[in-house]
Scaffold this motif. Structure first.
Motif, PDB file in Angstrom:
ATOM      1  N   PRO A  72      64.603  68.284  16.472  1.00 21.05           N
ATOM      2  CA  PRO A  72      64.575  66.797  15.251  1.00 21.05           C
ATOM      3  C   PRO A  72      65.149  66.391  14.531  1.00 21.05           C
ATOM      4  O   PRO A  72      65.270  65.530  14.199  1.00 21.05           O
ATOM      5  N   PHE A 127      67.447  64.229  16.652  1.00 16.44           N
ATOM      6  CA  PHE A 127      66.570  62.864  16.325  1.00 16.44           C
ATOM      7  C   PHE A 127      66.892  61.774  15.191  1.00 16.44           C
ATOM      8  O   PHE A 127      67.433  60.921  14.828  1.00 16.44           O
ATOM      9  N   LYS A 128      66.693  62.794  14.061  1.00 16.51           N
ATOM     10  CA  LYS A 128      67.245  62.946  12.692  1.00 16.51           C
ATOM     11  C   LYS A 128      68.749  62.409  12.219  1.00 16.51           C
ATOM     12  O   LYS A 128      68.688  61.041  11.419  1.00 16.51           O
ATOM     13  N   ASP A 171      59.204  65.564  22.646  1.00 14.75           N
ATOM     14  CA  ASP A 171      59.393  65.517  21.154  1.00 14.75           C
ATOM     15  C   ASP A 171      59.555  64.099  20.734  1.00 14.75           C
ATOM     16  O   ASP A 171      60.525  63.164  21.592  1.00 14.75           O
ATOM     17  N   SER A 172      59.734  64.110  19.344  1.00 15.52           N
ATOM     18  CA  SER A 172      60.173  62.683  18.480  1.00 15.52           C
ATOM     19  C   SER A 172      60.195  62.958  17.414  1.00 15.52           C
ATOM     20  O   SER A 172      60.499  64.433  16.636  1.00 15.52           O
ATOM     21  N   TYR A 173      60.816  62.441  16.805  1.00 16.69           N
ATOM     22  CA  TYR A 173      60.806  62.096  15.408  1.00 16.69           C
ATOM     23  C   TYR A 173      60.042  60.416  14.609  1.00 16.69           C
ATOM     24  O   TYR A 173      60.171  60.074  15.394  1.00 16.69           O
TER      25      TYR A 173
END
Length: 403
Positions: free
Chosen positions: A251, A254-255, A303-305
């Motif tokens: 997280p 990605f941020k 995973d994702s953002y």
């Protein structure tokens, strides 16, 4: 810039004591092959209803601004009581990278250095401590400082009165002294000698400046490379903070990566010739990132953002899936663009090993897929503005999650 026809804007207050100098200087500059630009000789061309702006436009069009500072402030700007028209010309020249040659009346510059400089620097430092930023204008600081001395009936106050210099001039001299590479002093009343002196200064300054002008492209490229290196080094530090005990905090990763995928505008190729080019479409900053990894015949969500409802998995042979198409194209050195007309969304995908990432960007207008395809190279170039940073992030991600 061509030395033989250098455009030289002569800037000063309109006080009577400077008129003989301005008149003689015009002749001297023209005889030396330069083109002087002076308000009183109609050198501004056709006037508009805003003569002050006419002057500033001519400053922008000039190669050099020669500034004379004597004891009179001149007319103040109607829109800003903290600056004069002459000061506006000075600042405009600096902001547009013109050569600025300030010449201050000898006794005024010496008085400033001997009596005002340290006092004013202390006052500015005090302002910064109180407000946590530099003052926007120096003149209010000067007025406050002089008022303190007046109320205290100090020795400096008496000396300032005896100098016969208007208050604003001290602010102007200070800014000239601190903002330019050189500030000359001369007895402005010695008009013939000053004209000769100025021609020598011009010859020296223009000759030295031409060395930089001839290598302007190389210097500019080096500065750009320096800026890119600074951004890259900063990004490496940020990405390494996403690692803890040899585990990548996705997280946070990605941020951080999204920060280096900012919004950009796309311009029509012909807009380079326009004075104020207008973008034909704007690409938003990166709104979401999703990551998938192959397991058997599936590409599983990792995973994702920025997205709350990511698809859990795609079949590796799903021809309707951007993620699956990207994996099967086996183009690890390139990014692919896909577009959803319904969502008005650009999807940039990237394969690295067994991983596929999808980056989501909004278009400011509803384009057709055909039009997006025709601008594919421009869109990719705009999104990938920080190529080195992006490539480092992909290498880090692939090294941590592949295998």
């Amino acid at each position: 810039m061509n030395i033989d026809v250098s455009k030289i804007f002569i800037s000063s207050s309109s006080q009577a004591t400077l008129q003989p100098l301005r008149s003689r200087l015009k002749i001297s500059l023209e005889d030396a092959g330069h083109k002087p630009i002076m308000y009183e000789y109609g050198d501004l061309g056709l006037y508009t209803d805003d003569p002050n702006q006419d002057c500033l436009n001519k400053v922008k069009d000039s190669d050099v601004l020669v500034l004379f500072i004597s004891n009179k402030s001149g007319s103040f700007s109607r829109s800003n009581p903290n600056i004069t028209i002459t000061y506006a010309e000075f600042i405009t020249a600096l902001r547009h990278d013109k050569i600025v040659i300030p010449i201050v009346e000898t006794h005024i510059l010496q008085f400033y250095i001997n009596h005002m400089k340290e006092e004013l620097e202390r006052a500015i430092h005090k302002y910064v401590e109180q407000h946590d930023h530099n003052p926007r204008f120096t003149y209010p600081i000067v007025k406050s400082l002089l008022q303190e001395h007046k109320e205290g009936d100090t020795v400096l106050h008496k000396k300032i009165n005896e100098a016969g210099v208007e208050e604003f001039i001290w602010a102007f001299v200070h800014d000239s002294f601190t903002m330019t590479r050189w500030t000359y002093n001369y007895a402005i009343a010695d008009t013939p000698d000053l004209c000769t002196f100025l021609l020598k200064v011009l010859s020296q300054v223009l000759r030295n400046s031409m060395k930089f002008y001839l290598h302007e492209k190389e210097i500019t490229q080096n500065l750009l490379l320096y800026d890119e290196l600074t951004v890259y080094q900063d990004s490496v530090t940020k990405f390494m903070k996403c690692l803890s005990n040899s585990v990548l905090n996705l997280p946070l990763f990605f941020k951080t990566l999204a920060e280096y995928l900012p919004g950009q505008a796309i311009y029509d190729p012909y807009s380079d010739y326009a004075e104020h080019p207008v973008p034909i479409v704007n690409i938003s900053e990166c709104k979401a990132i999703t990551l998938y990894k192959r397991k058997g015949d599936l590409l599983l969500f990792v995973d994702s953002y920025g997205t709350k409802t990511p698809t859990a998995h795609f079949n590796i042979n799903d021809e309707d899936s951007f993620v699956s198409q990207t994996y099967n194209k086996d183009m690890e050195n390139d990014e692919l663009l896909f577009y959803s007309e319904d969502k008005q969304m650009i999807y940039m995908t990237k394969k690295t090993g067994e991983l596929v990432l999808s980056f989501h960007f909004y278009l400011s207008e509803g384009w057709s897929s055909r039009r997006v395809n025709s601008y594919e190279a421009d869109i990719t170039s705009a999104i990938m503005d920080k190529r080195q940073t992006f490539d480092f992030a992909m290498d880090l991600l692939g090294g941590m999650l592949n295998g």
